[in-house]
Design an enzyme around this catalytic site. Structure first.
Site, mmCIF file in Angstrom:
data_model
loop_
_atom_site.group_PDB
_atom_site.id
_atom_site.type_symbol
_atom_site.label_atom_id
_atom_site.label_comp_id
_atom_site.label_asym_id
_atom_site.label_seq_id
_atom_site.Cartn_x
_atom_site.Cartn_y
_atom_site.Cartn_z
ATOM 1 N N PHE A 235 0.860 -1.192 0.000
ATOM 2 C CA PHE A 235 0.000 0.000 0.000
ATOM 3 C C PHE A 235 0.893 1.237 0.000
ATOM 4 O O PHE A 235 1.692 1.439 0.917
ATOM 5 C CB PHE A 235 -0.925 0.043 1.223
ATOM 6 C CG PHE A 235 -1.878 1.210 1.171
ATOM 7 C CD1 PHE A 235 -3.148 1.053 0.634
ATOM 8 C CD2 PHE A 235 -1.507 2.469 1.624
ATOM 9 C CE1 PHE A 235 -4.027 2.133 0.543
ATOM 10 C CE2 PHE A 235 -2.375 3.549 1.536
ATOM 11 C CZ PHE A 235 -3.640 3.376 0.999
ATOM 12 N N ASP A 341 9.160 3.166 1.794
ATOM 13 C CA ASP A 341 7.955 3.886 2.212
ATOM 14 C C ASP A 341 7.773 3.653 3.717
ATOM 15 O O ASP A 341 7.275 2.607 4.141
ATOM 16 C CB ASP A 341 6.763 3.347 1.406
ATOM 17 C CG ASP A 341 5.430 3.942 1.835
ATOM 18 O OD1 ASP A 341 5.357 4.536 2.928
ATOM 19 O OD2 ASP A 341 4.451 3.801 1.077
ATOM 20 N N LYS A 372 2.017 10.539 8.191
ATOM 21 C CA LYS A 372 1.282 9.999 9.337
ATOM 22 C C LYS A 372 1.775 10.546 10.682
ATOM 23 O O LYS A 372 1.516 11.688 11.014
ATOM 24 C CB LYS A 372 1.328 8.477 9.304
ATOM 25 C CG LYS A 372 0.326 7.883 8.275
ATOM 26 C CD LYS A 372 0.254 6.382 8.428
ATOM 27 C CE LYS A 372 -0.758 5.746 7.491
ATOM 28 N NZ LYS A 372 -2.097 5.760 8.034
ATOM 29 N N THR A 397 2.266 24.353 -5.677
ATOM 30 C CA THR A 397 2.042 25.637 -5.011
ATOM 31 C C THR A 397 2.664 25.670 -3.617
ATOM 32 O O THR A 397 3.466 26.543 -3.304
ATOM 33 C CB THR A 397 0.537 25.952 -4.900
ATOM 34 O OG1 THR A 397 0.006 26.070 -6.221
ATOM 35 C CG2 THR A 397 0.305 27.264 -4.159
#
Lengths: 503, 503
Positions: A235, A341, A372, A397
């Site tokens: 994931f 990750d 997280k 941005t």
């Protein structure tokens, strides 16, 4: 498997988590006890921090209504008219939540070992974070939110150096910030693709007419036919690029167009790991061989491999340091970047600040992503060549959010001040032992307990989806907010303050 | 075109923007004047709000060093060791910025008509936002950041209803929140794809084995071969899905894999629009015909068309209400959703709260995305069928950020309290007139002035990229922070407090 036995078993889990861990006597109306209380490990001279952080934290959950409570149900119905609440478990009153306890709209207080999907680091209403939230720096960050790529603040470098960067993994001393774990991964993927093409064209920062023209048509070579390789059950997020590397469950992916990127098998190890070393090594070798075949087949079209240290959403699937060492070797051999990750494993959850520290790699990963529990998101890197040679390529941005980086800084400081990495490791050991005992007692409800020596990053399997979901609901009904993952696993994902409960 | 004439022209622009607009006399060391000062329009009975918001806002820019200042340069070099600063114009001191003036590390104060890439709504250090930043609600939102999909707060509904939703476009009374404009667009795209497939399978919420299996392989039909259609020169963000719909410039796209999605021509209108009505209508009809051909060719494989009311990053390209009315008709005819990307045009910039209000559509867009000046991001929708039928399909860990939604609420309240939509419209008219005069004086530096009756959303073309970049730099050197867009355009993107300068 009837309702009563589930309920009973859930309460025993609650006992292990709460009653034992909290040195509570077994007799409360909420937690009727029928099994003996295990002794609490000694605190090894550590002072309790509970009084320091949360003097008003309760001793046990407070259950005033059934789960979900009537006000939660009623108010969610109202909210649902304007905001999709299909996935909402309950409506929460955060101002009345404290430490490890989450409060709902009915003023029930649940011990929270899920912590906003593994993203509350130091408990609810932590006074250190409240102080940071009230600081002039924070007010500045909120009302004058900068476009960090164009107009960074004079405060940005100290905020990064004293915070996120002070926790940087070895060998990765630079950071690019973003907005979420998904976004962090996609920025890392973009860096990998630009690096890959830059190497192919010989570090020339000028693009050909054909490249410019085809990029505007979404066609190769401008939009190259390159890929990120991920693993089965991985994931990595739900934006279009990250979702293409996510392989956890159809519900995450179905109906969404995806890139035709390759996936490799992830080891399906047997637990406990130390009892199946031979079989597990064979399984890991099989997966590494399969990975190598894919790397060969795709030739030079794979820019990076992305991997979680422990596949979290996919079911808390572990691999050993050996697997990751070989993965690092293979990626180096094939000139493919390695992105780790650490969105869910990072920030001390596994007993080291970053889970990949436990691998003893010869060379660090090329990028490590985070989000997280850090609140701030982004990726670490060490090699300057991972920066595109021209401005406005890795850009957007806001490029992150200083208000979150300030929170991250305070979290790092607290981790350091209170030795929370080592403490998480110790509380994890204790929890794991307690759960091992429960697993022996309830083999029909708890199987494949895993996460030994991985801090509080612990999970086990139920026998099937229905049983798992029943356990999750019963646990809530018994006062513990706990989460699931994978096909039918239960996972513990408490904040670092969870340890305070037994210290 | 030598340095002197550019510099001179830039200063004249500064004069129009600052000296004229600020009722300043023309004689200061910083702004040597050689042209007459135009009269200031009367305030129509309105009270100045400058004293209310920013009693210490200066009268004119304060230039202590050349641009960029030595401390900016030195400190950016230091920051660059750990954080890529290739795109940084200057290092900013936001705590000493005030209202419409941005302060740099050298304590230069620039009039800021770029406003963090069009994302500062009410000026720097606005006291209303400072108060909101200090509120108990904000502290709660920062230290107890919820996973909004699973555990929304009791405060979430009032925050949405009093804020973001109170500014919802007509017909779109529901919202899904996200983290950035890119993310908002991608969530809208995902909603469109799920809606499309749901219609195709007859609103059945069960997926076939084949769909589940192929989704995990990133292959059709589970990962369907569907598309979002966007327009040439569009900008919708830089994540992998949104970037596939972005067509503004190769620098935004090159080396990043993209979906093979279609693009339609966007009208290349002649300015001023009212002088070229016939030619422009023909141009728009030509583009609509081309769009229809694509919709026919792709048959039922296009799930949505996404469009900006004014293409901003792509060069401030306008189309008329007629074009958008026809676009709405065509998308209805072909059962394709219409997503209006108001990330840059939204929140009063164009003289209405949402730019698409100016189109007088028979039926509202299906989704409208927002971010930037609202600080909070997401999409509005009206049709409940745009919600996936199962939980955890439109989902991620945070699903937005209440701390930003609180800021958005305060912005909406201020817009209402001080009639900032109408005032932005009026100041825009004045600015446009002033710039029209300048365009007549300097036709070699200013062409295709556009944005008449579109609030302060005004831009013009320089003759080429080099000249444009020179103007942008000279403007900064003269005390005005201004931005570019497209191939060689200059754009005004001030906050709503810019109007205070002439009221």
């Amino acid at each position: 498997m009837g309702i009563i036995s589930h309920r009973y078993a859930s309460r025993l889990l609650v006992r292990s988590l709460i009653v034992n861990a909290l040195k509570r006597s077994a007799s409360t109306t909420a937690f009727h006890s029928t099994v003996p209380i295990d002794p609490i490990p000694s605190a090894n001279g550590s002072q309790s921090l509970a009084a320091h952080y949360f003097p008003t934290e309760p001793d046990i959950p407070r259950l005033l209504t059934s789960f979900p409570g009537p006000r939660s149900v009623e108010k969610l119905k109202s909210l649902d008219k304007v905001y999709d609440t299909k996935a909402a478990y309950m409506l929460c009153d955060y101002q009345n939540s404290v430490g490890n306890y989450i409060c709902d709209a009915d003023q029930n207080l649940y011990l929270d070992v899920y912590a906003q999907i593994a993203s509350i680091a130091l408990g609810y209403n932590n006074p250190v974070l409240i102080a940071a939230a009230q600081s002039p720096e924070m007010i500045d960050a909120l009302v004058n939110r900068p476009a960090l790529g164009n107009f960074p603040s004079t405060l940005w470098e100290p905020i990064l150096r004293d915070g996120i960067l002070s926790a940087a993994p070895k060998g990765l001393d630079k950071v690019w910030t973003s907005m979420s774990g998904s976004d962090a991964n996609e920025c890392a993927y973009k860096a990998a693709f630009m690096y890959h093409r830059s190497k192919q064209r010989g570090n020339v920062s000028d693009f050909s007419y054909l490249e410019r023209q085809t990029a505007m048509e979404n066609k190769s070579p401008g939009s190259p036919d390159l890929a990120i390789l991920s693993f089965e059950k991985a994931f990595h997020g739900r934006l279009f690029g990250s979702l293409s590397t996510t392989r956890s469950s159809p519900i995450h992916k179905i109906d969404i167009p995806a890139f035709n990127w390759p996936k490799a098998p992830f080891p399906a190890l047997k637990y406990p790991l130390d009892q199946y070393e031979t079989e597990n090594r064979a399984e890991e070798d099989k997966c590494l061989t399969a990975l190598e075949t894919i790397l060969q087949e795709w030739k030079s079209r794979i820019s990076a491999v992305v991997v979680e240290p422990i596949q979290a959403e996919g079911g808390d699937n572990h691999a050993t340091p050996y697997f990751f060492q070989q993965l690092r070797k293979l990626t180096k051999q094939h000139s493919v970047l390695l992105i780790v990750d650490e969105v869910q494993t990072g920030v001390a959850a596994t007993g080291t600040f970053w889970a990949h520290e436990q691998w003893n790699l010869d060379a660090p990963p090329d990028m490590v992503t985070f989000s997280k529990k850090f609140q701030a998101a982004g990726y670490f890197y060490g090699n300057d060549e991972l920066r595109p040679s021209l401005p406005f390529r890795q850009f957007n941005t806001w490029c992150g959010d200083p208000s979150k980086a300030i929170i991250a800084r305070e979290i790092v400081k607290e981790v350091r001040a209170h030795n929370l990495v080592a403490r998480t490791s110790q509380v994890g050991k204790y929890l794991y032992e307690q759960l091992e005992q429960l697993q022996r007692t309830f083999p029909h409800l708890m199987q494949n307990l895993r996460g030994k020596d991985r801090g509080t990053f612990i999970a086990w399997d139920a026998t099937d989806l229905q049983t798992r979901n029943k356990i999750l609901k019963d646990m809530k009904g018994a006062g513990v907010n706990i989460g699931g993952c994978g096909a039918y696993s239960v996972r513990l994902r408490p904040g670092m303050t969870f340890l305070l409960l037994i210290w």
